[in-house]
Design a protein around this motif. Structure first.
Motif, PDB file in Angstrom:
ATOM      1  N   ALA A 131      -2.852   6.627   2.059  1.00 35.40           N
ATOM      2  CA  ALA A 131      -2.093   5.376   2.004  1.00 35.40           C
ATOM      3  C   ALA A 131      -1.682   4.920   3.408  1.00 35.40           C
ATOM      4  O   ALA A 131      -1.775   3.719   3.736  1.00 35.40           O
ATOM      5  CB  ALA A 131      -0.862   5.556   1.118  1.00 35.40           C
ATOM      6  N   HIS A 165      -3.619   5.374  -4.472  1.00 37.54           N
ATOM      7  CA  HIS A 165      -4.162   6.144  -3.352  1.00 37.54           C
ATOM      8  C   HIS A 165      -4.124   7.627  -3.684  1.00 37.54           C
ATOM      9  O   HIS A 165      -3.387   8.060  -4.590  1.00 37.54           O
ATOM     10  CB  HIS A 165      -3.396   5.838  -2.062  1.00 37.54           C
ATOM     11  CG  HIS A 165      -3.745   4.506  -1.480  1.00 37.54           C
ATOM     12  ND1 HIS A 165      -3.147   3.335  -1.907  1.00 37.54           N
ATOM     13  CD2 HIS A 165      -4.662   4.139  -0.557  1.00 37.54           C
ATOM     14  CE1 HIS A 165      -3.673   2.307  -1.255  1.00 37.54           C
ATOM     15  NE2 HIS A 165      -4.594   2.771  -0.428  1.00 37.54           N
ATOM     16  N   ILE A 177       0.831  -1.213   0.000  1.00 42.63           N
ATOM     17  CA  ILE A 177       0.000   0.000   0.000  1.00 42.63           C
ATOM     18  C   ILE A 177       0.862   1.259   0.000  1.00 42.63           C
ATOM     19  O   ILE A 177       0.726   2.141  -0.858  1.00 42.63           O
ATOM     20  CB  ILE A 177      -0.953  -0.017   1.209  1.00 42.63           C
ATOM     21  CG1 ILE A 177      -2.002  -1.120   1.041  1.00 42.63           C
ATOM     22  CG2 ILE A 177      -1.629   1.343   1.381  1.00 42.63           C
ATOM     23  CD1 ILE A 177      -2.839  -1.365   2.277  1.00 42.63           C
ATOM     24  N   TYR A 210       2.082   3.657  -3.265  1.00 34.94           N
ATOM     25  CA  TYR A 210       1.813   5.089  -3.411  1.00 34.94           C
ATOM     26  C   TYR A 210       3.104   5.864  -3.657  1.00 34.94           C
ATOM     27  O   TYR A 210       3.126   6.832  -4.435  1.00 34.94           O
ATOM     28  CB  TYR A 210       1.101   5.649  -2.184  1.00 34.94           C
ATOM     29  CG  TYR A 210       0.781   7.113  -2.357  1.00 34.94           C
ATOM     30  CD1 TYR A 210      -0.197   7.527  -3.252  1.00 34.94           C
ATOM     31  CD2 TYR A 210       1.498   8.090  -1.667  1.00 34.94           C
ATOM     32  CE1 TYR A 210      -0.465   8.868  -3.454  1.00 34.94           C
ATOM     33  CE2 TYR A 210       1.231   9.433  -1.857  1.00 34.94           C
ATOM     34  CZ  TYR A 210       0.250   9.827  -2.751  1.00 34.94           C
ATOM     35  OH  TYR A 210      -0.018  11.155  -2.968  1.00 34.94           O
TER      36      TYR A 210
END
Length: 239
Positions: free
Chosen positions: A97, A91, A50, A54
């Motif tokens: 994020a 994101h 994640i 980003y």
């Protein structure tokens, strides 16, 4: 640091000196130190996916990334189905994020422990994550058929982890009843939060600004997680 000193005293008549071969006194056990960070590697990998995703995203023009990889219900008509998946890994901001990463770390740990650390279990874990995110996006599309609003973020997938974790908590590590107390409690709380978002908007969330929040995907993701963990658990490797 201080040193302790002990004065020797002669043994009493008839007593056995401590150096005569008797059992030596054992030192008191020290405190047991638990590791500060002991999350399963799949949970850590989800956070890296994640937040690191980003970080990679920021290297490219925002408009180009959104046009190519963000999801909107309108994308389903021309057959751009791949954006249902690619949008999960995008994101809107660092705060977005980081928040999803924190929730992913918390709610992916029970699933990672259920599936185990080996390759087969890892594939099940990440397969669950992606399928939950895809179905959460489709839940959003069902509420907004043909809509042009762009959806990015792992929130739907993380909501799936939340729903699955609620069932695992209710079953003490295995899928418990669908309507167990943890499922009902966490579900009611999550629905309430998202109803508030639907009514007043997501301005109070970090990093959202004027961007909308796909609360429909959050609720769909939680429901998907509750239901999906049952069949996935049957595929979990047996020790």
């Amino acid at each position: 640091m201080t040193e302790s000193r002990f004065e020797e005293t002669p043994p009493k008549p008839g007593s056995t000196p401590p150096w005569s071969g008797g059992p030596e006194p054992q030192p008191a056990p020290g405190p047991v130190h638990e590791p500060v960070f002991n999350a399963p590697w799949q949970a850590v990998a989800a956070v890296v996916l994640i937040v690191g995703g980003y970080a990679l995203q920021t290297l490219f023009p925002v408009d180009a990334i959104l046009a190519a990889y963000a999801f909107s219900p309108a994308n389903l008509t021309p057959g751009r189905w791949e954006t249902i998946i690619t949008s999960i890994f995008l994101h809107g901001s660092w705060a977005h994020a980081m928040m999803n990463g924190a929730f992913a770390l918390a709610f992916s740990t029970p699933l990672a422990r259920l599936f185990g650390p080996k390759l087969e279990g890892a594939l099940l874990f990440f397969g669950f994550y992606v399928v939950a995110g895809v179905l959460a996006n489709l839940g959003y599309a069902a509420v907004h058929p043909g809509g042009h609003g762009l959806v990015v973020g792992a929130s739907g997938a993380v909501s799936g982890l939340m729903g699955a974790s609620a069932r695992l908590i209710g079953g003490h590590g295995r899928p418990g009843p669908v309507f167990s107390r943890p499922v009902l409690g966490m579900g009611a709380g999550w629905i309430l939060i998202n109803v508030i978002i639907a009514v007043v908007g997501g301005w109070f969330l970090p990093g959202q600004g004027n961007a909308g929040v796909a609360w429909e995907a959050h609720i769909a993701g939680f429901a998907v997680g509750v239901l999906l963990i049952g069949p996935f658990a049957r595929l979990a490797p047996q020790d």
